[in-house]
Enzyme design. Sequence first.
Site, mmCIF file in Angstrom:
data_model
loop_
_atom_site.group_PDB
_atom_site.id
_atom_site.type_symbol
_atom_site.label_atom_id
_atom_site.label_comp_id
_atom_site.label_asym_id
_atom_site.label_seq_id
_atom_site.Cartn_x
_atom_site.Cartn_y
_atom_site.Cartn_z
ATOM 1 N N PRO A 25 35.233 -44.350 3.162
ATOM 2 C CA PRO A 25 36.164 -45.181 2.383
ATOM 3 C C PRO A 25 36.080 -44.832 0.903
ATOM 4 O O PRO A 25 34.990 -44.679 0.353
ATOM 5 C CB PRO A 25 35.661 -46.609 2.639
ATOM 6 C CG PRO A 25 34.228 -46.443 3.036
ATOM 7 C CD PRO A 25 34.135 -45.131 3.733
ATOM 8 N N THR A 27 38.043 -45.760 -2.911
ATOM 9 C CA THR A 27 39.013 -46.490 -3.716
ATOM 10 C C THR A 27 39.961 -45.520 -4.409
ATOM 11 O O THR A 27 39.522 -44.548 -5.020
ATOM 12 C CB THR A 27 38.293 -47.351 -4.759
ATOM 13 O OG1 THR A 27 37.515 -48.337 -4.075
ATOM 14 C CG2 THR A 27 39.279 -48.039 -5.692
ATOM 15 N N GLN A 100 38.406 -50.933 6.189
ATOM 16 C CA GLN A 100 37.199 -51.470 5.580
ATOM 17 C C GLN A 100 37.538 -52.766 4.841
ATOM 18 O O GLN A 100 38.372 -52.772 3.934
ATOM 19 C CB GLN A 100 36.551 -50.486 4.604
ATOM 20 C CG GLN A 100 35.180 -50.993 4.144
ATOM 21 C CD GLN A 100 34.598 -50.228 2.989
ATOM 22 O OE1 GLN A 100 35.134 -50.255 1.896
ATOM 23 N NE2 GLN A 100 33.488 -49.533 3.238
ATOM 24 N N TYR A 182 29.298 -54.655 -3.577
ATOM 25 C CA TYR A 182 30.311 -55.649 -3.261
ATOM 26 C C TYR A 182 29.660 -56.909 -2.672
ATOM 27 O O TYR A 182 28.438 -57.015 -2.617
ATOM 28 C CB TYR A 182 31.391 -55.031 -2.376
ATOM 29 C CG TYR A 182 32.171 -53.990 -3.159
ATOM 30 C CD1 TYR A 182 33.279 -54.353 -3.916
ATOM 31 C CD2 TYR A 182 31.742 -52.676 -3.223
ATOM 32 C CE1 TYR A 182 33.961 -53.421 -4.689
ATOM 33 C CE2 TYR A 182 32.402 -51.732 -4.003
ATOM 34 C CZ TYR A 182 33.510 -52.115 -4.735
ATOM 35 O OH TYR A 182 34.168 -51.200 -5.516
ATOM 36 N N ARG A 229 28.934 -51.116 6.897
ATOM 37 C CA ARG A 229 28.363 -50.120 5.997
ATOM 38 C C ARG A 229 27.280 -50.771 5.139
ATOM 39 O O ARG A 229 27.500 -51.827 4.542
ATOM 40 C CB ARG A 229 29.428 -49.497 5.089
ATOM 41 C CG ARG A 229 28.853 -48.326 4.287
ATOM 42 C CD ARG A 229 29.879 -47.623 3.439
ATOM 43 N NE ARG A 229 29.318 -46.386 2.887
ATOM 44 C CZ ARG A 229 29.929 -45.631 1.998
ATOM 45 N NH1 ARG A 229 31.121 -45.960 1.540
ATOM 46 N NH2 ARG A 229 29.359 -44.518 1.559
ATOM 47 N N GLY A 316 33.208 -37.925 1.530
ATOM 48 C CA GLY A 316 34.078 -38.576 0.574
ATOM 49 C C GLY A 316 34.858 -37.583 -0.250
ATOM 50 O O GLY A 316 36.031 -37.305 0.002
#
Length: 363
Positions: A25, A27, A100, A182, A229, A316
């Site tokens: 994942p 952003t 996600q 997060y 994750r 990534g």
Amino acid sequence: MTESALFEPMDLGGLALPNRVVMAPMTRLRAEPDGTPTPEMAQFYAQRADAGLLITEGTWPASTGQSEWRVPGLETARHVSGWRAVTDAVHVEGGRIVAQLMHGGRKGHPGARFDGSVPAGASAVADPEWVHLPEGGKAPSPVPSVLSQADIARIVTEHADAARNAIAAGFDGVELHGANSYLTHQFLADNTNLRADEYGGQIAGRMRLALELIESLADAVGADRVGIRLAPGNPQFGMVEADPGPLYRQLVAELDRYGLAYLHLTDNDSYCALEDLRPLWSGRLIANVGENREATCRRTAERVLDAGLADAVSFGRGFLRNPDLVSRLRDDLPWNPMDEARLYTPGPAGYVDYPRYERAAVS
């Protein structure tokens, strides 16, 4: 180059993966202001559908969890419709994709949230990072308000609702973002969880939210459609976990009871998470070994698989600039240069305009 385990098929939560190359994942800040996915997002994911599995960028389950401007959501009917265009495009290309779910917690800014809300986290500890603003530039993260137990219960429900929305949007599953600073990570970490109630204090309290979220997701869509994750000891964005081992060993052992689709685990230079936690996990494990390090390449991925530390490896930066990364890894082809200036700028540049590898014609 000879074939390797990286390109062998495997089963994951009922999905048949053609290879063990997973897109991590990432952003990208390409959604509409209200969090609805755009046609360019459908193009971006479809371009990369030959990955064994695609994991979307972090997606907020409710607007009060939006971490930055133009991060996508999974809260409204409009979000579901937008994501359906993404999943349809991926499935047409033969791919598999999970969403996600990423609640920002303390991360965010009222000026960079669709609803203008003030961030709230485990404790009143501000994120040291600055936040992208809609009009350009950045602003410092505010001190978050502290989530009450009623707030936490609402967030758990919002995650379950978002998971149902994900399945309605055509996703093959969901991944809970419990890493990289997060919300879930904020409850796990030393310096962001200063609570004295049952969601703080000792290990059992600090991991309580993670377990409640996973249980709610499993109840909502089935455990075999849920992954998580984790990034033990990841110091990004001011996170501190001085001794990650005891907490994460207990957390992974507890998570193992749910029969989840997978554990997505990030290694760390100061804590060898893969070596320490792999023996406690009986299911499929996706390793991420590029966080805070050089970008993962074929050789580093193969070393992880050959050592038995994971069943698949997530990439990534390789996928950012190479829509055909699987082919480039398989044939040891060069990678596109990265367009660093356009990583987070709206529009197709630096997003869907990276070329596939063109072989020279043989006369």
